[in-house]
Write an enzyme that holds these catalytic residues in place. Structure first.
Site, PDB file in Angstrom:
ATOM      1  N   LYS A 245     -57.401 -18.376  -0.357  1.00 17.22           N
ATOM      2  CA  LYS A 245     -56.107 -18.424   0.334  1.00 17.22           C
ATOM      3  C   LYS A 245     -56.159 -17.599   1.628  1.00 17.22           C
ATOM      4  O   LYS A 245     -55.571 -17.985   2.644  1.00 17.22           O
ATOM      5  CB  LYS A 245     -55.010 -17.922  -0.606  1.00 17.22           C
ATOM      6  CG  LYS A 245     -54.797 -18.891  -1.781  1.00 17.22           C
ATOM      7  CD  LYS A 245     -54.038 -18.269  -2.934  1.00 17.22           C
ATOM      8  CE  LYS A 245     -53.845 -19.241  -4.086  1.00 17.22           C
ATOM      9  NZ  LYS A 245     -53.346 -18.629  -5.326  1.00 17.22           N
TER      10      LYS A 245
ATOM     11  N   GLU B 212     -49.496 -27.292   1.952  1.00 14.94           N
ATOM     12  CA  GLU B 212     -48.591 -26.154   1.722  1.00 14.94           C
ATOM     13  C   GLU B 212     -48.820 -25.523   0.342  1.00 14.94           C
ATOM     14  O   GLU B 212     -48.757 -24.310   0.172  1.00 14.94           O
ATOM     15  CB  GLU B 212     -47.137 -26.616   1.844  1.00 14.94           C
ATOM     16  CG  GLU B 212     -46.109 -25.537   1.686  1.00 14.94           C
ATOM     17  CD  GLU B 212     -46.211 -24.461   2.761  1.00 14.94           C
ATOM     18  OE1 GLU B 212     -45.892 -24.738   3.910  1.00 14.94           O
ATOM     19  OE2 GLU B 212     -46.634 -23.343   2.421  1.00 14.94           O
TER      20      GLU B 212
END
Ligand code: HSE
Length: 442
Positions: free
Chosen positions: A207, A131
């Site tokens: 990302k 996460e």
């Protein structure tokens, strides 16, 4: 039947800003975490390169070890916060092969070699959670991987790099140019001493690759992400955007391209500075904050907002994964695996259609606009708006007989725009092509 463990051995790799905060929370919240998990977490080792460095009160000296390889083989759960590709990759593979669950914040490693880690986790029936690798404290990996697993995601637009958002926001607020804003960001600790990975878009691209893989159930590597940073964004671009009711943001965009008349079907993953309408929710994301805007079939639009970096915010995301992985350890299950069944192809940027902002510096003489408009027209590109202003004579060598032209276009194919730019570059009336930015979020 075996008893659930009463204690889980945790090894932390790296004890920098995030590692120290993770250790602080593990110590201070020990009782609560034990209740939430159903077992105690005991940190058995903290692997660091420099055993002598003072790491503050939350990193117990007696747990420090320089022997990360041995430490990970004796762990139930490994938390990796060292960053970089090696030795993190080898250590995590070793940990997974020895049956430890892994929690990592390492976006660069996941983007470079995520599939190898996923396969090792799968083969050994253990969890791999990450996460904290995307947008720090903001829960976005779990929402995309789990909460939206029954929906179809069309597009994710993310401001996932705080350094570049700080710089662009400072340029917008103060009129500073890129170099001035970067200097301020460095002085205030928002930009690292070597800001390359941030300002060139590499961090945001890593990302984007993670988000695209999750959102579209396909493998999307770093090499699949088109990446442009913000170093070429000028104060003139910022001003042009402002004049048009738009704001420039560095966006990580991952999108399902459904295929149209002249656009193939597949996935697009790209990072570039783009103009978005001032009314778009991402336009008001200021300073070093991150935000991720998700468009899904049934859910509609969702916005996730918060701190994308920093010790405590990143530690929050790490600890959430730690609790989840530990609970599964206690119950005997595993969480979601890599999902790549869709196997969608990557659509290269030059096949996409976008709206553009084009900034040109031209000689101010009869017929220049006609030449520019004619070149765009020859390439099937339709102009939406045009703005011209005379260049002031100044120390950049601009003279009063030159002008800046800012053009926005209707949707056009990237390839056509690049060919048009080649032609424009060769025209004597064009002094320079200063900007080519895409318009998004409309
Ligand atoms: N350097 C990143 C940023 C944080 O500026 O947002 C870590 O990914």
């Amino acid at each position: 039947m075996s008893q659930p463990p009463g204690e889980l051995k945790v090894v932390v790799l790296g004890a920098g800003t995030v590692g120290a905060e993770v250790l602080r929370i593990l110590a201070e919240q020990q009782e609560d975490l034990a209740h939430r998990i159903g077992a105690r977490l005991t940190v058995t080792a903290v692997a660091v390169q420099d055993l002598e460095r003072d790491r503050g009160p939350h990193v117990p000296r007696e747990l420090l070890t320089g022997d990360a390889s041995s430490a990970v083989r004796d762990a139930d759960l490994v938390i990796e916060l060292m960053g970089g590709i090696e030795p993190a990759r080898s250590l995590l593979l070793d940990a997974l092969r020895h049956g430890a669950a892994v929690v990592t914040a390492n976006k660069a490693l996941l983007a470079a070699d995520g599939p190898t880690l996923y396969e090792a986790a799968d083969a050994n029936g253990v969890d791999l959670y990450f996460e904290a690798a995307v947008a720090g404290a903001i829960p976005i990996v779990r929402p995309v991987r789990e909460s939206l697993a029954g929906d179809s995601i069309h597009r994710v637009l993310g401001i996932v790099n705080g350094t570049t958002n700080y710089i662009l926001d400072a340029m917008t607020r103060t009129g500073a140019d890129f170099e001035q804003a970067l200097a301020t960001a460095t002085e205030l600790g928002y930009a690292e001493a070597d800001p390359t990975a941030d300002v060139e878009g590499h961090d945001a691209a890593a990302k984007a690759s993670i988000l695209a893989s999750l959102a579209f159930h396909s493998r999307v590597g770093l090499e699949d992400v088109h990446c442009e940073g913000i170093t070429a964004v000028s104060s003139r671009d910022i001003e042009a955007a402002r004049r048009m009711g738009r704001t420039i943001k560095l966006l990580s965009i991952v999108e399902r391209v459904s295929g149209g008349a002249d656009e193939p079907a597949g996935i697009s993953a790209r990072v570039y500075p783009a103009l978005i309408p001032d009314a778009h929710p991402l336009a008001s994301v200021s300073e070093a904050y991150n935000a991720v805007f998700v468009e899904a079939e049934a859910a509609g639009s969702l916005m996730f907002y918060g701190q994308g970096a920093g010790g405590a915010p990143t530690a929050s995301a790490v600890l959430g994964d730690v609790v989840t992985a530990a609970r599964q350890r206690v119950r005997g299950g595993v969480g979601p695996r890599e999902s790549r069944y869709a196997g969608l192809e990557i659509v290269p940027l030059d096949q996409l259609r976008s709206k553009f902002y084009l900034g040109l510096h031209v000689h101010d003489e009869p017929g220049v606009l006609a030449q520019v408009a004619g070149t765009l027209s020859d390439h099937g590109i339709s102009i939406s708006t045009i703005h011209q202003e005379p260049a002031e004579g100044n120390d950049e060598g601009n003279t009063a007989d030159s002008a800046f032209i800012g053009i926005t276009t209707h949707r056009a194919r990237e390839q056509a725009m690049q060919s048009a730019l080649d032609v424009l570059r060769a025209r004597p009336v064009v002094m320079s092509i200063d900007s080519l930015l895409r318009i998004e979020g409309e």
